[in-house]
Scaffold this active site. Structure first.
Site, PDB file in Angstrom:
ATOM      1  N   GLN A 116      -4.979  -1.089   9.294  1.00  0.00           N
ATOM      2  CA  GLN A 116      -4.884  -2.453   8.767  1.00  0.00           C
ATOM      3  C   GLN A 116      -5.526  -3.437   9.743  1.00  0.00           C
ATOM      4  OE1 GLN A 116      -3.762  -3.235   5.722  1.00  0.00           O
ATOM      5  NE2 GLN A 116      -4.098  -5.413   6.026  1.00  0.00           N
ATOM      6  N   LYS A 165       0.845  -1.203   0.000  1.00  0.00           N
ATOM      7  CA  LYS A 165       0.000   0.000   0.000  1.00  0.00           C
ATOM      8  C   LYS A 165       0.876   1.247   0.000  1.00  0.00           C
ATOM      9  CE  LYS A 165      -3.861  -2.402   2.103  1.00  0.00           C
ATOM     10  NZ  LYS A 165      -4.639  -2.812   3.276  1.00  0.00           N
ATOM     11  N   ASP A 224     -11.284   2.927   3.458  1.00  0.00           N
ATOM     12  CA  ASP A 224     -11.604   1.500   3.489  1.00  0.00           C
ATOM     13  C   ASP A 224     -13.117   1.269   3.433  1.00  0.00           C
ATOM     14  OD1 ASP A 224      -9.780  -0.533   3.489  1.00  0.00           O
ATOM     15  OD2 ASP A 224      -9.446  -0.518   5.652  1.00  0.00           O
TER      16      ASP A 224
HETATM   17  N1  GUN Z   1      -7.077  -6.729   6.005  1.00  0.00           N
HETATM   18  C1  GUN Z   1      -7.377  -7.527   4.963  1.00  0.00           C
HETATM   19  N2  GUN Z   1      -8.019  -6.822   4.006  1.00  0.00           N
HETATM   20  C2  GUN Z   1      -8.110  -5.556   4.448  1.00  0.00           C
HETATM   21  C3  GUN Z   1      -8.674  -4.367   3.917  1.00  0.00           C
HETATM   22  O1  GUN Z   1      -9.222  -4.315   2.812  1.00  0.00           O
HETATM   23  N3  GUN Z   1      -8.570  -3.276   4.695  1.00  0.00           N
HETATM   24  C4  GUN Z   1      -7.986  -3.298   5.913  1.00  0.00           C
HETATM   25  N4  GUN Z   1      -7.934  -2.168   6.619  1.00  0.00           N
HETATM   26  N5  GUN Z   1      -7.464  -4.379   6.451  1.00  0.00           N
HETATM   27  C5  GUN Z   1      -7.533  -5.497   5.715  1.00  0.00           C
END
Ligand code: GUN
Length: 297
Positions: free
Chosen positions: A94, A50, A117
């Site tokens: 996350q 990311k 998100d």
């Molecule tokens: N963990 C696994 N997929 C995601 C996601 O799309 N967003 C976040 N914040 N954590 C994750």
């Protein structure tokens, strides 16, 4: 007959190119903050991707790493500080968080206008109500991939297998927004095979390796496999483990019209959609006109 492979890497790269072009037209650089608590190996890999792809799209990336023992109150304070910071456009915490931290309380501290998100109550509410807002990334990626095969989803029978907050539920609402006829299946669903057999588009998001068999798939269906499961590799291979989806891929190839591979299908779309959301959040917050970032979505 063998199914077409829906190449998520190519489609995600196209979307990232669109996002980077959009960023160049903006009066200032959007900024995305990514918060990682603890040292879960998979999360570390995701966060590193990311951060890297944010910079590659021409945006500012702010990375906050906190120890696994970080108190919930400390994390909430950090998220609140980012929420109040006018220089930050998007915030991603996350998941999963360490067990002693309540995800809902942390998300409640996140300014919904920065919720790239799409996981806060405000974003989920807007999705439910059909109001404009930031949509969750992985489900958005699923819709873009399905539309790459079938641009008009109106009237399509979509079966979403799994009802998680992160994928299944929002995916169902996003396909509904496309005027598809949506069924959500879960662990208590009776005769899952028959339900899958009725689907023009099958979205598998259960997190169980190769649970969906080839003969559960309607001939000619589009299969979107969200699962990323690490399993022991066959002995003849050198690697100890390999990644498989929720769909028995080799079997599905013989029935489906098109299918996403694992890896290289839905996975790359998640981050591309996150980057797009960051641009959308920056535009909405700062009163800029949002540029087109279509890529089928
Ligand atoms: N963990 C696994 N997929 C995601 C996601 O799309 N967003 C976040 N914040 N954590 C994750």
């Amino acid at each position: 007959m063998s199914a077409r492979i829906i190449d998520g890497k190519v489609i995600a790269a196209r979307l990232r190119t669109d996002v980077a072009a959009a960023v160049r037209t903006l009066p200032a650089q959007p900024a995305l903050a990514v918060v990682l608590v603890g040292d879960d190996p998979a999360s570390q890999v995701y966060v590193a991707s990311k951060v890297k792809q944010t910079a590659e799209a021409g945006m500012r990336s702010v990375e906050i790493r906190l120890a696994a023992e970080t108190e919930e109150s400390e994390l909430i304070a950090r998220v609140a500080t980012l929420s109040a910071d006018p220089e930050i456009d998007g915030i991603l915490v996350q998941l999963p968080l360490p067990k002693h931290i309540d995800e809902a309380r942390v998300l409640a501290a996140l300014d919904p206008s920065k919720d790239v998100d799409g996981l806060t109550e405000a974003s989920a509410g807007k999705l439910m109500l059909g109001k404009p807002g930031l949509r969750p990334c992985t489900p958005t990626g699923c819709v873009i991939l399905a539309k790459s095969e079938r641009p008009d989803l109106a009237g399509a029978n979509v079966a979403v297998i799994g009802r998680s907050i992160l994928v299944g539920k929002p995916a169902a609402l996003l396909f509904l927004e496309q005027n598809a006829t949506v069924t959500i299946a879960h662990s208590k669903t009776r005769d899952l095979r028959m339900l899958c057999r009725g689907a023009d588009i099958l979205v598998a998001a259960v997190g169980r390796p190769e649970m969906i068999k080839g003969d559960w798939i309607r001939p000619g269906a589009i299969v979107i496999d969200v699962g990323i499961n690490r399993v022991p590799a066959p002995e003849k291979e050198t690697a100890k483990t390999k990644l498989v989806g929720d769909v028995a891929y080799a079997e599905a190839l013989t029935t489906a019209a098109a299918i996403t591979p694992v890896p290289g299908g839905v996975g790359p779309m998640t981050i591309a959609c996150l980057l797009r959301n960051t641009v959308l959040a920056a535009c909405a917050r700062r009163g800029w006109t949002a540029p087109d970032m279509l890529a089928g979505g």
